[in-house]
Design a protein around this motif. Structure first.
Motif, PDB file in Angstrom:
ATOM      1  N   LEU A   1      15.107  22.194  -5.157  1.00  0.00           N
ATOM      2  CA  LEU A   1      16.124  23.248  -5.179  1.00  0.00           C
ATOM      3  C   LEU A   1      17.334  22.845  -6.015  1.00  0.00           C
ATOM      4  CD1 LEU A   1      16.168  24.521  -1.473  1.00  0.00           C
ATOM      5  CD2 LEU A   1      15.363  25.752  -3.496  1.00  0.00           C
ATOM      6  N   SER A   2      17.476  21.545  -6.277  1.00  0.00           N
ATOM      7  CA  SER A   2      18.611  21.059  -7.062  1.00  0.00           C
ATOM      8  C   SER A   2      18.253  20.823  -8.528  1.00  0.00           C
ATOM      9  CB  SER A   2      19.143  19.755  -6.444  1.00  0.00           C
ATOM     10  OG  SER A   2      19.566  19.982  -5.114  1.00  0.00           O
ATOM     11  N   GLY A   3      17.033  21.151  -8.906  1.00  0.00           N
ATOM     12  CA  GLY A   3      16.679  21.071 -10.316  1.00  0.00           C
ATOM     13  C   GLY A   3      15.941  19.825 -10.742  1.00  0.00           C
ATOM     14  N   PHE A   4      15.602  18.947  -9.807  1.00  0.00           N
ATOM     15  CA  PHE A   4      14.847  17.746 -10.161  1.00  0.00           C
ATOM     16  C   PHE A   4      13.372  18.091 -10.283  1.00  0.00           C
ATOM     17  CE2 PHE A   4      18.682  15.947  -8.343  1.00  0.00           C
ATOM     18  CZ  PHE A   4      18.949  14.879  -9.187  1.00  0.00           C
ATOM     19  N   GLY A   5      12.721  17.497 -11.272  1.00  0.00           N
ATOM     20  CA  GLY A   5      11.308  17.772 -11.486  1.00  0.00           C
ATOM     21  C   GLY A   5      10.393  16.754 -10.852  1.00  0.00           C
ATOM     22  N   SER A   6      10.936  15.621 -10.396  1.00  0.00           N
ATOM     23  CA  SER A   6      10.147  14.543  -9.824  1.00  0.00           C
ATOM     24  C   SER A   6      10.835  14.017  -8.575  1.00  0.00           C
ATOM     25  CB  SER A   6       9.974  13.408 -10.838  1.00  0.00           C
ATOM     26  OG  SER A   6       9.543  12.216 -10.211  1.00  0.00           O
ATOM     27  N   TYR A   7      10.108  13.991  -7.463  1.00  0.00           N
ATOM     28  CA  TYR A   7      10.709  13.505  -6.220  1.00  0.00           C
ATOM     29  C   TYR A   7      10.974  12.006  -6.275  1.00  0.00           C
ATOM     30  CZ  TYR A   7      11.587  12.664  -1.289  1.00  0.00           C
ATOM     31  OH  TYR A   7      12.177  12.291  -0.106  1.00  0.00           O
ATOM     32  N   SER A   8      10.092  11.250  -6.930  1.00  0.00           N
ATOM     33  CA  SER A   8      10.286   9.799  -7.002  1.00  0.00           C
ATOM     34  C   SER A   8      11.527   9.438  -7.807  1.00  0.00           C
ATOM     35  CB  SER A   8       9.046   9.122  -7.599  1.00  0.00           C
ATOM     36  OG  SER A   8       8.802   9.591  -8.913  1.00  0.00           O
ATOM     37  N   SER A   9      11.741  10.110  -8.939  1.00  0.00           N
ATOM     38  CA  SER A   9      12.942   9.822  -9.726  1.00  0.00           C
ATOM     39  C   SER A   9      14.191  10.303  -8.993  1.00  0.00           C
ATOM     40  CB  SER A   9      12.849  10.477 -11.109  1.00  0.00           C
ATOM     41  OG  SER A   9      12.790  11.887 -10.996  1.00  0.00           O
ATOM     42  N   PHE A  10      14.054  11.393  -8.238  1.00  0.00           N
ATOM     43  CA  PHE A  10      15.172  11.892  -7.436  1.00  0.00           C
ATOM     44  C   PHE A  10      15.580  10.875  -6.383  1.00  0.00           C
ATOM     45  CE2 PHE A  10      16.023  14.015  -3.277  1.00  0.00           C
ATOM     46  CZ  PHE A  10      17.331  14.373  -3.517  1.00  0.00           C
ATOM     47  N   THR A  11      14.609  10.312  -5.650  1.00  0.00           N
ATOM     48  CA  THR A  11      14.939   9.358  -4.588  1.00  0.00           C
ATOM     49  C   THR A  11      15.576   8.097  -5.152  1.00  0.00           C
ATOM     50  OG1 THR A  11      12.664   8.493  -4.648  1.00  0.00           O
ATOM     51  CG2 THR A  11      13.154  10.186  -3.014  1.00  0.00           C
ATOM     52  N   ARG A  12      15.116   7.640  -6.329  1.00  0.00           N
ATOM     53  CA  ARG A  12      15.715   6.446  -6.932  1.00  0.00           C
ATOM     54  C   ARG A  12      17.156   6.720  -7.350  1.00  0.00           C
ATOM     55  NH1 ARG A  12      10.555   6.049  -9.339  1.00  0.00           N
ATOM     56  NH2 ARG A  12      11.354   6.935 -11.292  1.00  0.00           N
ATOM     57  N   ALA A  13      17.366   7.861  -8.004  1.00  0.00           N
ATOM     58  CA  ALA A  13      18.715   8.211  -8.445  1.00  0.00           C
ATOM     59  C   ALA A  13      19.637   8.435  -7.239  1.00  0.00           C
ATOM     60  CB  ALA A  13      18.676   9.463  -9.317  1.00  0.00           C
TER      61      ALA A  13
END
Length: 200
Positions: free
Chosen positions: A166-178
Motif C-alpha cells: 500500500l506504500s508503493g514498495f514492489g518487494s517485501y524483502s527489500s521493504f523489510t531491510r529498508a
C-alpha cells in the motif's frame, strides 16, 4: 513520527507573540535537516511514550510535551542561528511541484524518467537540482516518504505485508531491510537491522 494536530489546538495555545497556527499550517515543501537532533528526538520520544500510556495526568502532560516540541521546532524555523537544524525550503518552483507530485503519487511506480517527462526537465539536471534544493536524492526522498507511510499504516493495525504494498514498495524483502535500517526494528517488531542495506 507523524503528529496530527488540530488547528483548534494550535489556535487555543497561541498567544499574541506566538502564533503557532501560522507556523504549523500544513504548508508543503519545508525540509528540516537536523545536525544535532538529540534534543528534538528526546522530546518526541517522551511525547510518544506519554501518549501510549494511561498514567494519571496523561493528557495534560502530553499537551505540555507537544508544546515544548512545537516551540523547539518553531524557534529553529524562525531563527537560522539556533542549534536544532538548518531549514531548507525549495526555492525552485519546479522542485516544489515535483515534491507535491511525489506526495500525490506515493503508492505508484515513479521512475526518474517519468518525472523528467512530466515536468519537462532533463533527468540529470532534475536529479542535481532536487538534491541541491532538498538535500535528498529523488530515490532517497521517495523511499523515506514510503517508509513513513508504511509505518503509519502498521500503527493503524494494517499488516506489514499489506502496508508494504500500500506504500508503493514492489518487494517485501527489500521493504523489510529498508524499514529495519531506518527504524531499527522490522515491520513486525523484531529488533535489529541488516548492516548491508543502504539507500539514499
Amino acid at each position: 513520527m507523524i503528529i496530527y494536530i488540530s488547528p483548534q489546538f494550535l489556535q487555543q495555545q497561541s498567544t499574541p507573540d506566538c502564533q503557532l497556527e501560522e507556523i504549523f499550517n500544513g504548508k508543503k515543501g519545508a525540509v528540516l535537516h537536523m545536525e544535532n537532533p538529540e534534543a528534538i528526538w528526546t522530546l518526541a520520544d517522551s511525547l510518544e511514550q506519554e501518549l501510549e500510556g494511561n498514567a494519571y495526568g496523561r493528557v495534560i502532560l502530553s499537551n505540555g510535551l507537544l508544546l515544548r516540541l512545537l516551540i523547539a521546532l518553531a524557534r529553529r524555523m524562525q531563527n537560522p542561528d539556533a542549534a536544532f537544524a538548518k531549514p531548507i525550503v525549495p526555492t525552485n518552483s519546479r522542485i516544489l511541484d515535483i515534491l507535491h507530485y511525489i506526495d500525490a503519487h506515493l503508492t505508484e511506480d515513479i521512475p526518474i524518467e517519468r518525472l523528467a517527462e512530466e515536468f519537462f526537465i532533463s533527468k540529470y539536471h532534475m536529479m542535481r537540482l532536487f538534491r541541491q534544493e532538498t538535500g535528498y536524492s529523488i530515490h532517497g526522498y521517495l523511499q523515506e516518504r514510503r517508509l513513513l507511510h508504511a509505518r503509519e499504516l502498521i500503527r493503524q493495525g494494517i499488516s506489514a505485508t499489506e502496508s508494504c504494498f500500500l506504500s508503493g514498495f514492489g518487494s517485501y524483502s527489500s521493504f523489510t531491510r529498508a524499514y529495519a535500517k531506518r527504524f531499527g526494528t522490522t515491520p513486525t517488531g523484531r529488533k535489529g537491522a541488516p548492516a548491508e542495506e543502504t539507500y539514499e
